[in-house]
Write a protein that holds these residues in place. Structure first.
Motif, PDB file in Angstrom:
ATOM      1  N   ARG A  19       0.844  -1.194   0.000  1.00  0.00           N
ATOM      2  CA  ARG A  19       0.000   0.000   0.000  1.00  0.00           C
ATOM      3  C   ARG A  19       0.879   1.243   0.000  1.00  0.00           C
ATOM      4  NH1 ARG A  19      -4.907  -1.726  -1.654  1.00  0.00           N
ATOM      5  NH2 ARG A  19      -5.718  -3.380  -0.306  1.00  0.00           N
ATOM      6  N   THR A  20       0.384   2.312  -0.635  1.00  0.00           N
ATOM      7  CA  THR A  20       1.116   3.575  -0.648  1.00  0.00           C
ATOM      8  C   THR A  20       0.492   4.513   0.373  1.00  0.00           C
ATOM      9  OG1 THR A  20       1.682   3.313  -2.988  1.00  0.00           O
ATOM     10  CG2 THR A  20       1.871   5.516  -2.056  1.00  0.00           C
ATOM     11  N   LEU A  21       1.308   4.944   1.323  1.00  0.00           N
ATOM     12  CA  LEU A  21       0.854   5.801   2.404  1.00  0.00           C
ATOM     13  C   LEU A  21       1.563   7.148   2.343  1.00  0.00           C
ATOM     14  CD1 LEU A  21       0.948   3.312   5.439  1.00  0.00           C
ATOM     15  CD2 LEU A  21      -0.923   3.704   3.819  1.00  0.00           C
ATOM     16  N   PHE A  22       0.843   8.194   2.727  1.00  0.00           N
ATOM     17  CA  PHE A  22       1.461   9.503   2.897  1.00  0.00           C
ATOM     18  C   PHE A  22       2.116   9.535   4.276  1.00  0.00           C
ATOM     19  CE2 PHE A  22       1.269  13.719   4.830  1.00  0.00           C
ATOM     20  CZ  PHE A  22       2.059  14.429   3.942  1.00  0.00           C
ATOM     21  N   VAL A  23       3.414   9.907   4.302  1.00  0.00           N
ATOM     22  CA  VAL A  23       4.205   9.886   5.535  1.00  0.00           C
ATOM     23  C   VAL A  23       5.020  11.171   5.646  1.00  0.00           C
ATOM     24  CG1 VAL A  23       5.968   8.642   6.855  1.00  0.00           C
ATOM     25  CG2 VAL A  23       4.378   7.364   5.415  1.00  0.00           C
ATOM     26  N   THR A  62       6.995  11.334  13.622  1.00  0.00           N
ATOM     27  CA  THR A  62       6.496  10.624  12.449  1.00  0.00           C
ATOM     28  C   THR A  62       4.973  10.699  12.425  1.00  0.00           C
ATOM     29  OG1 THR A  62       8.363   9.080  12.465  1.00  0.00           O
ATOM     30  CG2 THR A  62       6.379   8.398  11.254  1.00  0.00           C
ATOM     31  N   THR A  63       4.433  11.159  11.301  1.00  0.00           N
ATOM     32  CA  THR A  63       2.979  11.173  11.096  1.00  0.00           C
ATOM     33  C   THR A  63       2.695  10.508   9.761  1.00  0.00           C
ATOM     34  OG1 THR A  63       3.204  13.405  10.159  1.00  0.00           O
ATOM     35  CG2 THR A  63       2.488  13.258  12.450  1.00  0.00           C
ATOM     36  N   PHE A  64       1.523   9.917   9.642  1.00  0.00           N
ATOM     37  CA  PHE A  64       1.139   9.296   8.371  1.00  0.00           C
ATOM     38  C   PHE A  64      -0.373   9.223   8.291  1.00  0.00           C
ATOM     39  CE2 PHE A  64       1.515   5.918  11.445  1.00  0.00           C
ATOM     40  CZ  PHE A  64       0.528   5.003  11.128  1.00  0.00           C
ATOM     41  N   ASP A  65      -0.876   9.175   7.058  1.00  0.00           N
ATOM     42  CA  ASP A  65      -2.298   8.984   6.819  1.00  0.00           C
ATOM     43  C   ASP A  65      -2.583   7.486   6.814  1.00  0.00           C
ATOM     44  OD1 ASP A  65      -2.573  11.715   6.565  1.00  0.00           O
ATOM     45  OD2 ASP A  65      -2.797  11.694   4.366  1.00  0.00           O
ATOM     46  N   LEU A  66      -3.514   7.076   7.643  1.00  0.00           N
ATOM     47  CA  LEU A  66      -3.924   5.683   7.658  1.00  0.00           C
ATOM     48  C   LEU A  66      -4.536   5.291   6.304  1.00  0.00           C
ATOM     49  CD1 LEU A  66      -5.511   5.836  11.195  1.00  0.00           C
ATOM     50  CD2 LEU A  66      -3.558   4.391  10.593  1.00  0.00           C
ATOM     51  N   LEU A  67      -4.579   4.013   6.029  1.00  0.00           N
ATOM     52  CA  LEU A  67      -5.163   3.517   4.785  1.00  0.00           C
ATOM     53  C   LEU A  67      -6.632   3.939   4.695  1.00  0.00           C
ATOM     54  CD1 LEU A  67      -4.586   1.677   2.290  1.00  0.00           C
ATOM     55  CD2 LEU A  67      -5.635  -0.182   3.608  1.00  0.00           C
ATOM     56  N   SER A  72      -3.267   8.911   1.564  1.00  0.00           N
ATOM     57  CA  SER A  72      -2.856   7.515   1.409  1.00  0.00           C
ATOM     58  C   SER A  72      -3.810   6.818   0.437  1.00  0.00           C
ATOM     59  CB  SER A  72      -2.854   6.805   2.765  1.00  0.00           C
ATOM     60  OG  SER A  72      -1.767   7.249   3.572  1.00  0.00           O
ATOM     61  N   ASP A  73      -3.464   5.588   0.070  1.00  0.00           N
ATOM     62  CA  ASP A  73      -4.333   4.813  -0.820  1.00  0.00           C
ATOM     63  C   ASP A  73      -5.751   4.737  -0.264  1.00  0.00           C
ATOM     64  OD1 ASP A  73      -2.377   4.295  -2.676  1.00  0.00           O
ATOM     65  OD2 ASP A  73      -2.070   2.202  -2.108  1.00  0.00           O
TER      66      ASP A  73
END
Length: 281
Positions: A19-23, A62-67, A72-73
């Motif tokens: 999966r491609t995630l925004f990080v 660290t932050t990221f958008d969950l799926l 993110s995807d």
């Protein structure tokens, strides 16, 4: 608070377990790691007002958008689960070389954090919780959330608009939030027509009920330093949840933010940032 476009420009796309995630990563590379996990239905941009304060305190954030969220995807027809989101969080840590991290979780992210704790407490150096359904029996969803979670969910998702999301948000906020911030929330949700995924993402309510005993044990059995940064004016997970936290976790630190609702990091970013920085350092 940085605008959404600027926030996205400061991050990157990372392929994690297919999966491609925004990080994003902010703060000094050698700083103590901290991971922030956002809630439903928004994105990591919720943390934009807090991250600079944590970075200034010397933390590696660290932050990221969950799926299914933000940039993110957003796979169509996918059976989203909290367990999968925890898999992806662990995958982000592996890709970024993060062996141990402090963890801050809000709303939907609270369930992801409880699953991560249930898997491996030793990996979490410190734990900070913000308004979320830590105890399923205390969760008080809005009517629109109940409807989206039910049989009419797919139909309602198709007629969701910025005005409707903004109206729902204002019902759960305790302090005024600029229109531009709410517009950015909608932009995160609506990116790649993500509003259509709401019924599937809300299946986390079922995950929460199914895992209630295991996740409650992970919350109450965690031996590390614990902080609750809480908005008591939240109608979903507010003062009534704090009552149980004080009863079940008397040793935990609590930062109660008067007049703040469901989004402490958005409604009171300076107060939230100071509380988190002091604890996480």
């Amino acid at each position: 608070m940085a605008a959404l476009d600027a926030w996205i420009e400061g991050g990157s796309r990372l392929t994690v377990r297919g999966r491609t995630l925004f990080v994003r990563q902010d703060g000094p590379a050698e700083g103590p790691p901290v991971t922030l996990v956002h809630g439903f239905p928004t994105s990591s941009h919720d943390w934009a007002g807090v991250v600079p304060l944590l970075a200034e305190a010397g933390l590696r954030v660290t932050t990221f958008d969950l799926l299914g969220f933000g940039h993110s995807d957003k796979p169509r027809g996918h059976a989203f689960s909290i367990e999968e989101q925890a898999d992806l969080a662990q995958g982000v840590w592996e890709r970024l070389g993060i062996a141990e991290t402090a963890l801050v979780a809000h709303d939907y992210g609270v369930s992801v954090a409880q699953e991560l704790l249930a898997r491996d407490q030793a990996r979490i150096a410190r734990m900070a919780w913000m308004n979320g359904g830590l105890y399923p029996d205390l969760h008080r969803p809005l009517l629109i959330q109940k409807l989206l979670h039910g049989r009419l969910g797919p139909l309602l998702a198709r007629v969701t608009t910025q005005a409707r999301l903004t109206s729902s948000m204002r019902k759960i906020l305790g302090r005024p939030v600029p229109d531009a911030v709410l517009a950015d929330m909608w932009a995160s949700v609506a990116h790649d027509n993500g509003q259509l995924l709401a019924p599937r993402l809300l299946k986390y309510i079922d995950d929460r009920r199914r895992n209630a005993s295991r996740w409650t044990a992970s919350l109450e059995g965690y031996p590390g330093p614990t902080l609750f940064v809480w908005g008591p004016a939240d109608p979903i997970s507010g003062a009534h949840v704090l009552e149980r936290i004080r009863e079940r976790l008397p040793e935990a630190a609590i930062e109660e933010l008067p007049g703040v609702g469901h989004y402490p990091q958005v409604e009171a970013p300076a107060e939230t940032g100071r509380a988190l920085a002091g604890f996480l350092r």
